[in-house]
Scaffold this motif. Structure first.
Motif, PDB file in Angstrom:
ATOM      1  N   ASP A  97      36.682  34.310  33.666  1.00  0.00           N
ATOM      2  CA  ASP A  97      35.369  33.697  33.616  1.00  0.00           C
ATOM      3  C   ASP A  97      35.273  32.582  32.496  1.00  0.00           C
ATOM      4  O   ASP A  97      36.205  32.529  31.608  1.00  0.00           O
ATOM      5  N   THR A 100      35.677  34.070  28.811  1.00  0.00           N
ATOM      6  CA  THR A 100      36.858  35.075  28.469  1.00  0.00           C
ATOM      7  C   THR A 100      38.043  34.045  28.278  1.00  0.00           C
ATOM      8  O   THR A 100      38.218  32.871  28.726  1.00  0.00           O
ATOM      9  N   ASN A 246      35.270  40.086  40.003  1.00  0.00           N
ATOM     10  CA  ASN A 246      34.536  39.293  39.235  1.00  0.00           C
ATOM     11  C   ASN A 246      34.174  39.933  37.867  1.00  0.00           C
ATOM     12  O   ASN A 246      33.333  40.952  38.073  1.00  0.00           O
ATOM     13  N   ARG A 247      34.484  39.589  36.734  1.00  0.00           N
ATOM     14  CA  ARG A 247      33.994  40.166  35.391  1.00  0.00           C
ATOM     15  C   ARG A 247      34.074  41.833  35.516  1.00  0.00           C
ATOM     16  O   ARG A 247      33.339  42.217  34.918  1.00  0.00           O
ATOM     17  N   ARG A 250      34.026  43.103  31.703  1.00  0.00           N
ATOM     18  CA  ARG A 250      32.796  43.406  31.017  1.00  0.00           C
ATOM     19  C   ARG A 250      31.827  44.350  31.804  1.00  0.00           C
ATOM     20  O   ARG A 250      31.069  44.867  30.989  1.00  0.00           O
TER      21      ARG A 250
END
Length: 321
Positions: A97, A100, A246-247, A250
């Motif tokens: 992302d 990052t 996705n992500r 996190r």
């Protein structure tokens, strides 16, 4: 904080990671695999230290940095290898992302791209900076939840390995330190910090997010005092995953109340960003040597007889502080 784990051998696991976190398989310390073969680059696989703030999308036209504009992904791809009108096109393997940074592999080999993106094969190692207000700190229970699995919006996810490897005090900017005990200048200092973080493509930290919450109509919570900012502790959490969502790193850490303020991918399979590839600075890249490419391909296309999973289990030596 140290947590011990038992590992089932995994071809794709970077052995340096196992030694770093004092892991062993069946009581035998894992040894680092050394590349064999030619050190000459093949020209078909590149390693890139993606800088924070760069969006990984092929549709953004190259800018060449003209007029002070930021480079796009296509600028970097053109520097790695000039486009070939009648040849295969370089493309990133997976994504990181915008906020990052870290290791991103690039190739013109579609089969290799697909194999590395396949969740069951190569592990990816990340280092996340987590900030908590004292006396809070990461606990053994939070780390166990990451290993056992947590439910996210797109289904269950879990880490293969996780460890807190370092902690330090949140530094207070020198310009703001003079105002400890008062509110004078706090809003300007925090808004400046938020703006600078946004320019770097990073997420605002807790103290930055609190800045201007009243001033900008962002909520009812009062801004943090500098004393509260000074009470923040930073923790470097190393986490290993095979998921490609996705992500996901996190979101995993946020699910156990460990907010991420900086995230860096440090290795993919057998290749480490700095130890193997020497890419310490964001924006740098290199063509993989034939030896390193062979290591990568061997890990991405393991023989059917090789184990393809990690099993982790807390040992009795787990310690929390």
């Amino acid at each position: 904080m140290k947590l011990g784990f038992k590992l089932v051998p995994l071809l794709a696991l970077n052995p340096r990671l196992a030694s770093d976190v004092s892991m062993s398989a069946d009581g035998i310390t894992a040894q680092r695999a050394e590349p064999s073969g030619s050190a000459e680059p093949s020209g078909s696989v590149f390693a890139f230290h993606k800088p924070p703030g760069l969006t990984i999308e092929m549709g953004s036209a190259a800018t060449g940095g003209a007029g002070g504009r930021k480079k796009t992904l296509n600028d970097y791809l053109a520097e790695m290898r000039p486009p070939r009108p009648d040849g295969p096109r370089l493309a990133p393997i997976g994504r990181l992302d915008k906020a990052t940074e870290g290791l991103l592999l690039v190739t013109d080999d579609g089969m290799l791209n697909e194999a590395i993106c396949r969740p069951a094969h190569l592990v990816k190692v990340y280092e996340a900076t987590v900030k908590l207000k004292e006396p809070k700190r990461p606990t053994a229970e939070q780390l166990r939840r990451l290993l056992d699995g947590v439910m996210l919006s797109d289904g269950e996810a879990k880490a293969d390995l996780v460890e807190v490897v370092r902690e330090w005090a949140q530094p207070v900017p020198a310009r703001a330190a003079a105002h400890l005990g008062s509110s004078k200048g706090l809003q300007k200092a925090r808004k400046r910090a938020r703006r600078e973080a946004a320019e770097r493509g990073e997420e605002a930290s807790a103290d930055e997010a609190a800045a201007g919450s009243r001033e900008e109509g962002g909520g009812d919570a009062p801004p943090m005092t500098l004393e509260e900012v000074a009470a923040l502790r930073c923790y470097l959490v190393r986490i290993v995953v095979r998921l490609g969502r996705n992500r996901v790193v996190r979101r995993l850490l946020a699910a156990v109340d460990l907010p991420v303020y900086h995230l860096k991918r440090v290795s993919i399979g057998p290749l480490h960003l700095t130890d193997d590839l020497g890419l310490a600075e964001p924006g740098t890249f290199c063509a993989l040597s034939r030896a390193h490419e062979r290591l990568l391909r061997d890990a991405a296309f393991p023989p059917a007889s090789e184990p393809a999973a990690i099993a982790t289990e807390p040992t009795a030596t787990s310690e929390d502080r």
